[in-house]
Design a protein around this motif. Structure first.
Motif: not given
Length: 185
Positions: A52-55, A60-62, A118-125
């Protein structure tokens, strides 16, 4: 992202927590379901919170890197998976003790859920619907962590490295799948 894909990612992410849960169960003289519940709650909660935090970080920059998001997703998942595989092959892996103190459990929970960030960041993308995704990841990790305590108590240390190896392979394969889908292959 389909429910099947999300389940596969959730299982892959939960393998570190499962491995540590096996160690917790191994260290317990007798199986304790209250202890297994506490372990599951910590690991499941952190595995849900970190993506959730990663997302939110990733969202913010996706838009700025939308053209390369599939490569970033692939690289992050491949690196996380490779790290898990490397850990599974190390001979001097150590197990945690049976302590369920807040300090130790928070440290273990953060350590086993950094990859979920890191997976959360991926989920945002990938524009994943984040609330059901993190809830599902948390529930899967909670369940597998409780099972891990029982497995560790009954069978011992031999499943720890296999769990980490499996989790690493799953994450790498999901990264490859995401990359191939975005490349149209």
């Amino acid at each position: 992202m389909s429910l099947t894909e999300l389940f596969i990612i959730a299982v892959g992410l939960s393998m570190d927590a499962f491995a540590v849960s096996v160690c917790k169960g191994l260290a317990m003289p007798r199986m304790n379901w209250k202890g297994a519940f506490i372990v599951g709650l910590y690991f499941g909660g952190f595995q849900a919170a970190m993506p959730l935090f990663g997302y939110f970080l990733g969202s913010r920059f996706s838009m700025a890197i939308k053209a390369y998001d599939h490569w970033i997703a692939f690289i992050l998942l491949a690196l996380i998976g490779a790290g898990m595989i490397k850990e599974s092959l190390e001979k001097d892996a150590e197990c945690a003790d049976a302590s369920l103190g807040v300090r130790e459990m928070v440290l273990l929970s953060v350590a086993t859920s950094i990859d979920a960030l890191a997976v959360g960041v991926t989920f945002a993308f990938l524009d994943v619907d984040i609330v059901p995704a993190v809830s599902f990841i948390g529930a899967v990790t909670f369940t597998l962590s409780m099972v891990g305590v029982k497995v560790g108590n009954v069978f011992g240390y031999r499943y720890k490295s296999k769990a980490e190896l499996t989790g690493g392979l799953i994450l790498i394969l999901m990264g490859i799948k995401i990359l191939l889908e975005h490349l149209g292959l």
